[in-house]
Structures are given as structure tokens and as C-alpha cells.
Enzyme design. Structure first.
Site, PDB file in Angstrom:
ATOM      1  N   LYS A 127       0.838  -1.216   0.000  1.00 38.23           N
ATOM      2  CA  LYS A 127       0.000   0.000   0.000  1.00 38.23           C
ATOM      3  C   LYS A 127       0.865   1.256   0.000  1.00 38.23           C
ATOM      4  CE  LYS A 127      -1.771   1.887   3.967  1.00 38.23           C
ATOM      5  NZ  LYS A 127      -1.538   3.315   4.085  1.00 38.23           N
ATOM      6  N   ASN A 128       1.852   1.308   0.900  1.00 34.03           N
ATOM      7  CA  ASN A 128       2.591   2.564   1.079  1.00 34.03           C
ATOM      8  C   ASN A 128       3.589   2.844  -0.034  1.00 34.03           C
ATOM      9  OD1 ASN A 128       1.021   3.033   3.264  1.00 34.03           O
ATOM     10  ND2 ASN A 128       2.552   2.456   4.781  1.00 34.03           N
TER      11      ASN A 128
ATOM     12  N   ARG B  24      -4.634  10.168   3.329  1.00 35.61           N
ATOM     13  CA  ARG B  24      -3.394  10.797   3.768  1.00 35.61           C
ATOM     14  C   ARG B  24      -2.457  11.007   2.588  1.00 35.61           C
ATOM     15  NH1 ARG B  24      -0.557  13.864   7.180  1.00 35.61           N
ATOM     16  NH2 ARG B  24       1.630  13.315   7.240  1.00 35.61           N
TER      17      ARG B  24
ATOM     18  N   CYS C 219      -5.724   8.365   8.446  1.00 32.45           N
ATOM     19  CA  CYS C 219      -5.707   8.065   9.880  1.00 32.45           C
ATOM     20  C   CYS C 219      -5.000   9.179  10.635  1.00 32.45           C
ATOM     21  CB  CYS C 219      -4.912   6.778  10.134  1.00 32.45           C
ATOM     22  SG  CYS C 219      -5.535   5.392   9.232  1.00 32.45           S
TER      23      CYS C 219
ATOM     24  N   ARG D 227      -1.528  15.457  11.362  1.00 25.25           N
ATOM     25  CA  ARG D 227      -0.220  14.935  10.955  1.00 25.25           C
ATOM     26  C   ARG D 227       0.518  16.022  10.168  1.00 25.25           C
ATOM     27  NH1 ARG D 227      -1.923   8.939   9.147  1.00 25.25           N
ATOM     28  NH2 ARG D 227       0.135   8.867   8.210  1.00 25.25           N
ATOM     29  N   PRO D 228       1.694  16.456  10.669  1.00 28.82           N
ATOM     30  CA  PRO D 228       2.398  17.630  10.116  1.00 28.82           C
ATOM     31  C   PRO D 228       2.942  17.394   8.703  1.00 28.82           C
ATOM     32  CG  PRO D 228       3.782  16.500  11.702  1.00 28.82           C
ATOM     33  CD  PRO D 228       2.449  15.794  11.728  1.00 28.82           C
TER      34      PRO D 228
ATOM     35  N   ASP E  30       5.420  19.910   7.675  1.00 28.61           N
ATOM     36  CA  ASP E  30       6.469  20.938   7.627  1.00 28.61           C
ATOM     37  C   ASP E  30       7.717  20.502   6.875  1.00 28.61           C
ATOM     38  OD1 ASP E  30       6.481  19.319  10.188  1.00 28.61           O
ATOM     39  OD2 ASP E  30       8.526  20.121  10.194  1.00 28.61           O
ATOM     40  N   GLN E  31       8.063  19.209   6.940  1.00 28.99           N
ATOM     41  CA  GLN E  31       9.267  18.753   6.235  1.00 28.99           C
ATOM     42  C   GLN E  31       9.030  18.643   4.728  1.00 28.99           C
ATOM     43  OE1 GLN E  31      12.375  18.221   7.931  1.00 28.99           O
ATOM     44  NE2 GLN E  31      11.101  19.408   9.333  1.00 28.99           N
TER      45      GLN E  31
ATOM     46  N   ASP F 180       3.881   0.544  11.937  1.00 27.59           N
ATOM     47  CA  ASP F 180       2.609   0.070  11.384  1.00 27.59           C
ATOM     48  C   ASP F 180       2.294  -1.362  11.791  1.00 27.59           C
ATOM     49  OD1 ASP F 180       2.999   1.919   8.273  1.00 27.59           O
ATOM     50  OD2 ASP F 180       2.402   2.524  10.282  1.00 27.59           O
TER      51      ASP F 180
ATOM     52  N   ARG G 198      -9.152   0.485   3.657  1.00 31.01           N
ATOM     53  CA  ARG G 198      -8.269   1.394   2.912  1.00 31.01           C
ATOM     54  C   ARG G 198      -6.933   0.727   2.649  1.00 31.01           C
ATOM     55  NH1 ARG G 198      -6.835   5.713   6.447  1.00 31.01           N
ATOM     56  NH2 ARG G 198      -5.291   6.021   4.825  1.00 31.01           N
TER      57      ARG G 198
HETATM   58  C1  EPZ Z   1       3.796   6.963   6.354  1.00 30.99           C
HETATM   59  O1  EPZ Z   1       3.071   8.043   6.922  1.00 30.99           O
HETATM   60  C2  EPZ Z   1       2.812   5.820   6.311  1.00 30.99           C
HETATM   61  N1  EPZ Z   1       1.669   6.204   5.488  1.00 30.99           N
HETATM   62  C3  EPZ Z   1       2.344   5.476   7.723  1.00 30.99           C
HETATM   63  O2  EPZ Z   1       1.589   4.290   7.605  1.00 30.99           O
HETATM   64  C4  EPZ Z   1       3.541   5.148   8.601  1.00 30.99           C
HETATM   65  O3  EPZ Z   1       3.095   4.975   9.934  1.00 30.99           O
HETATM   66  C5  EPZ Z   1       4.563   6.278   8.543  1.00 30.99           C
HETATM   67  O4  EPZ Z   1       4.903   6.567   7.178  1.00 30.99           O
HETATM   68  C6  EPZ Z   1       5.848   5.907   9.285  1.00 30.99           C
HETATM   69  O5  EPZ Z   1       6.394   4.760   8.728  1.00 30.99           O
HETATM   70  C7  EPZ Z   1       1.815   6.183   4.143  1.00 30.99           C
HETATM   71  O6  EPZ Z   1       2.860   5.852   3.635  1.00 30.99           O
HETATM   72  C8  EPZ Z   1       0.602   6.576   3.347  1.00 30.99           C
HETATM   73  P1  EPZ Z   1       6.040  10.143   8.368  1.00 30.99           P
HETATM   74  P2  EPZ Z   1       3.720   9.514   6.876  1.00 30.99           P
HETATM   75  O7  EPZ Z   1       6.052  11.377   7.551  1.00 30.99           O
HETATM   76  O8  EPZ Z   1       4.549   9.637   5.668  1.00 30.99           O
HETATM   77  C9  EPZ Z   1       6.697  13.399  11.750  1.00 30.99           C
HETATM   78  C10 EPZ Z   1      -0.223   2.940   7.681  1.00 30.99           C
HETATM   79  O9  EPZ Z   1      -0.605   2.356   8.692  1.00 30.99           O
HETATM   80  N2  EPZ Z   1       6.640  14.358  10.639  1.00 30.99           N
HETATM   81  O10 EPZ Z   1       7.114   9.134   8.176  1.00 30.99           O
HETATM   82  O11 EPZ Z   1       2.625  10.487   7.120  1.00 30.99           O
HETATM   83  C11 EPZ Z   1       5.353  12.743  12.040  1.00 30.99           C
HETATM   84  O12 EPZ Z   1       4.588  13.530  12.933  1.00 30.99           O
HETATM   85  C12 EPZ Z   1       0.178   4.359   7.801  1.00 30.99           C
HETATM   86  O13 EPZ Z   1      -0.042   2.409   6.551  1.00 30.99           O
HETATM   87  C13 EPZ Z   1       6.955  15.685  10.885  1.00 30.99           C
HETATM   88  O14 EPZ Z   1       7.262  16.067  12.010  1.00 30.99           O
HETATM   89  O15 EPZ Z   1       4.642   9.424   8.163  1.00 30.99           O
HETATM   90  C14 EPZ Z   1       5.763  11.437  12.657  1.00 30.99           C
HETATM   91  O16 EPZ Z   1       6.035  11.634  14.035  1.00 30.99           O
HETATM   92  C15 EPZ Z   1      -0.209   4.951   9.124  1.00 30.99           C
HETATM   93  N3  EPZ Z   1       6.909  16.562   9.845  1.00 30.99           N
HETATM   94  C16 EPZ Z   1       7.075  11.083  11.944  1.00 30.99           C
HETATM   95  O17 EPZ Z   1       7.536  12.307  11.369  1.00 30.99           O
HETATM   96  C17 EPZ Z   1       6.570  16.185   8.578  1.00 30.99           C
HETATM   97  O18 EPZ Z   1       6.559  17.042   7.661  1.00 30.99           O
HETATM   98  C18 EPZ Z   1       6.925  10.058  10.839  1.00 30.99           C
HETATM   99  O19 EPZ Z   1       5.962  10.550   9.921  1.00 30.99           O
HETATM  100  C19 EPZ Z   1       6.255  14.835   8.345  1.00 30.99           C
HETATM  101  C20 EPZ Z   1       6.301  13.945   9.390  1.00 30.99           C
END
Ligand code: EPZ
Length: 422
Positions: free
Chosen positions: A22-23, A94, A118, A124-125, A127-128, A309, A401
């Protein structure tokens, strides 16, 4: 309202085949927007999020053809980026934000609904993502009516980007935006998940120049355009892990087919700690559990650490282990809402900030529970399959989903689960 009705307490036996990741798919499908000419994507999971993305592409004007159950052909002969009617679809998932990277990368501008999907205790931020796009010489704005817009009037220019946080989404999104950026882009402190590598492999197959995916540093040399091609999405590490956890919780003997063993190393280690027997083959894994479950501890971390996950699913298994297990969530601020649902079934769990302490119980009892998010829902299905009595899981839209043909696959293993409409 749809829900699952599960009659638990039976071991799982037989074989199950894992679908495309999926991801990875939710980034590769938007990336098809960047390809000149026909693009054939194989091993596409038939899940709501991905089908929504094909709908969005089609509304933009990309030609979509389904060649078989898991193969799609896309052709971008010119799109209408103003398609605000995609707002409705975009805000449901998302991964809508990958359309920003793809549109900005190819057209130098993007306007996309703020991501939905979710949420684990808060917004969910992004900013990066914004930081990376701005570093590539674009201007990004979060508009009041829930859109993110980005524009690069002088064209995207490669740059050195150091992420403050290891983030899957921003790594993939900025990679997309940098494909055509003039010169070289160096991205550091990037995520290394299997789906990051899969996206880079897809883009390179179409003519991009991306090196280092899967390491801490990715180097992208801008190219003029992406030609067509064919690419097969990797199997879903988390779907495979979810079925492994289900066998651990229910007991039984299952062969899980279409996996990449390396992606499952962490999950295998933890389950073996708990007394689960695992035999790894080239592209499948056999999981058996006949004796008692031992407690263990885990902390979720970015890959190659234990995947966040898989955290709820493992917690469901730990509810039935001898002794006390500790689960520490190292990625998300609050990913323990599901524990209140497990407690309804008789689990003993205490959550202290980012750690859940799970005291194993001899059995769980079937109850009416909720899926709070995708993986929390998977955990409730696992708990229901292992529990004695009948469990209903509501809000299953979250689950569907991300899991293809969940009911069919569980039934194929002897699990008693039915999808009903209230
Ligand atoms: C992806 O979400 C996955 N979703 C999530 O899986 C997964 O939990 C996550 O990566 C971590 O592996 C998809 O790929 C669609 P992140 P993503 O950006 O990209 C912080 C599932 O169950 N962060 O890696 O949104 C954030 O708050 C879903 O399949 C910032 O601070 O996750 C978190 O603490 C749920 N600023 C950490 O980084 C940003 O701009 C990881 O988030 C982005 C993220």
C-alpha cells in the site's frame, strides 16, 4: 454502516498470498502523472486508497486502463490540474499529498487538498514536505480552505536538503519534486523504508536518475523527462506482518506467500522471541504457533527498526502472552487509542506516555469494538479471531483502505469472519 462479525477461538491453517505494498502504491500511482507515454504498473493492491488515486488521475485527464486484477496502464496525454472536484477524494486519504510532489515536479505548480487519512491524536504535520519543496526553489502556501499550493515560477532547482525528522512522506514527496529539478539534489537524514526504495526503482525504471534510496542519503540528478515502462510493486511488508501476527495470536500453521524475507526480519525476530516458529523461504514464510506465547518488548523506529505500522497488531498478540510486555512507540506521538478497545475484550494494558505495558491474560472475550485507524482495526480483527465468542468490529472503512480482500484471505485460512451492513 459496515462491520465485521468474527467468531473467534480457532487456529489459522493454510496459505495466503500477500498483495502489493500500500505505502509504495500510494506514491507510485501519483508518480505516473510524471511519465510521458504509457506506464504499466503491476501488483497494484485493490484497496480503497489506491483506487481513489486512480480516480483522481482520471479526473485530471490521465487515461487509466485496468489490464487485469492487479495491473493498470496509465497514459498522460495532458491534464487539467485545476480539477478541484478531486478535492472530495483528495481529502479522504493521507497519501493525497504525493500529488503535490508529482504535480510540482512535472508542471512546476500544484494545488492539493490537505491530507486526510488516519490521525493518531492530532493533525499529521507536513512541515518537512514544505521545507523540501521550498529548498527546491518553490513557494508553498497552506490555504485557509484546506488546500496546499506550491509554485516554482523560475523552475525547480536542485539543492542540499537535510530533513529535521526522518519522514517517509516527505522523503517520497521531495524525491518526486526533485526528479526534473535542474542540477543535483542531495537529500539527507531520509527514511529508508522498503517503499522508499520501491518508488525510486519505479522512477529510475521510467528514466529518472536517483541513487541511494534505502540509505541515509539520496542523490537525484535532474532529467528532462520520464519515458514509459513497466514496473511491479513490491509485496506489502505490513500486510505480511499482520497475517504473521494473526497466526501468533490464534495459533495454527500458515504459509504466507509473495513476501520479501529481508523486509520481515524485524517482525520475525520479535515473533520468534514470543515462541512462534518461523521458516523463511525465497519468497514465502511459514508461521506456526502451537505452544504458549512468551512476553517480549519492542520499540518502534524508522526502518530498519521495528515498523510502527505493526505496533497495534503485535500488542494484540502480547495480550495473550505469559507475563508482561512493553511496547514503546518511537515514531508517532500517540498511537495507543486502540488499547481501550482491547481492554473491552479483557486485555490488561496500561499506557504511560509513549509506552504501553501489556499484562498477558489467558484469553480474550468477544465484544463490540471499533477500528480507530487502519492498523488499530487490523489489531481488533486479530484480537477477535483469537478471542472466545463473537466480536464485531465497526468503522471498517479504515481497514479496507489498506488491506486487500481481508475477509476472503482470513476465510481462506479457516477464520470465521463476515462483512455485514447494519
Ligand atoms: C507513512 O506516513 C505511512 N503512510 C504510515 O503508515 C507510517 O506509519 C509512517 O509513514 C511511518 O512509517 C503512508 O505511507 C501513506 P512520516 P507519513 O512522515 O509519511 C513526523 C499505515 O498504517 N513528521 O514518516 O505520514 C510525524 O509527525 C500508515 O499504513 C513531521 O514532524 O509518516 C511522525 O512523528 C499509518 N513533519 C514522523 O515524522 C513532517 O513534515 C513520521 O511521519 C512529516 C512527518
Amino acid at each position: 454502516m459496515e462491520k465485521y462479525v468474527i467468531h473467534g477461538g480457532r487456529p489459522l491453517e493454510g496459505e495466503v498470498t500477500i498483495s502489493g505494498a500500500k505505502n509504495a502504491a500510494v506514491a507510485i500511482v501519483p508518480a505516473a502523472l510524471m511519465v510521458d507515454g504509457p506506464c504499466v504498473i503491476e501488483n497494484v493492491p485493490d484497496i480503497v486508497d489506491v483506487m481513489l488515486q486512480f480516480e483522481i488521475l482520471e479526473k485530471m485527464g490521465v487515461k487509466i486502463e485496468q489490464l487485469d486484477a492487479t495491473t493498470f496502464r496509465t497514459e498522460n496525454n495532458g491534464v487539467d490540474l485545476e480539477g478541484v472536484e478531486t478535492f472530495e477524494q483528495m481529502s479522504k486519504l493521507r497519501a493525497s499529498y504525493y500529488f503535490i510532489g508529482a504535480e510540482l515536479g512535472r508542471y512546476g505548480r500544484a494545488r492539493v487538498a490537505m491530507p486526510g487519512g488516519c490521525n493518531f491524536g492530532g493533525i499529521r504535520p507536513v512541515d518537512q514536505h514544505v521545507k523540501g519543496f521550498e529548498k527546491l526553489n518553490s513557494f508553498v502556501r497552506v490555504e485557509s480552505e484546506g488546500f496546499i499550493s506550491a509554485i516554482a515560477p523560475e523552475g525547480l532547482v536542485g539543492n542540499h536538503i537535510y530533513f529535521d525528522v526522518v519522514t517517509v512522506g516527505a522523503t517520497m514527496n521531495v524525491m518526486l519534486a526533485a526528479v526534473f529539478a535542474k542540477g543535483q539534489t542531495v537529500m539527507e537524514n531520509v527514511a529508508k523504508e522498503p517503499h522508499i526504495v520501491d518508488l525510486a526503482n519505479f522512477l529510475n525504471q521510467m528514466g529518472a536518475d536517483i541513487k541511494g534510496a534505502g540509505t541515509d542519503k539520496i542523490v537525484i540528478n535532474g532529467v528532462e523527462h520520464l519515458h514509459g515502462g513497466t514496473y511491479s510493486i513490491i509485496p506489502d511488508q505490513i500486510e505480511a506482518g499482520t497475517y504473521m501476527a494473526a497466526v501468533a495470536a490464534c495459533g495454527g500453521d500458515v504459509l504466507i506467500k509473495n513476501v520479501i524475507p529481508k523486509h520481515l526480519e524485524c517482525i520475525c525476530t520479535k515473533l520468534e522471541d514470543m515462541g512462534v516458529r518461523i521458516e523463511m523461504y525465497d519468497d514465502s514464510v511459514r508461521v506456526r504457533r502451537t505452544g504458549p506465547l512468551r512476553h517480549t518488548n519492542l520499540k518502534t523506529l524508522p526502518y530498519p527498526g521495528f515498523p510502527t505500522d505493526m505496533q497495534p497488531q503485535m500488542a494484540a498478540v502480547m495480550c495473550l502472552a505469559d507475563g508482561s510486555s512493553h511496547v514503546t512507540e518511537g515514531v508517532w506521538a500517540n498511537r495507543f487509542r486502540y488499547t481501550e478497545e482491547l481492554e473491552k475484550m479483557g486485555a490488561h494494558i496500561n499506557v504511560f506516555k509513549e509506552t504501553a505495558v501489556i499484562d498477558g491474560v489467558p484469553e480474550l472475550s468477544g465484544r463490540d469494538v471499533l477500528a480507530h485507524d487502519l492498523r488499530a482495526g487490523a489489531a481488533m480483527v486479530i484480537a477477535g479471531l483469537a478471542a472466545h465468542g463473537t466480536t464485531t468490529v465497526s468503522q471498517i472503512g479504515y481497514i479496507e483502505r489498506g488491506y486487500e480482500k481481508l475477509v476472503d484471505k482470513i476465510r481462506g485460512l479457516g477464520g470465521d469472519i463476515t462483512r455485514v451492513t447494519d
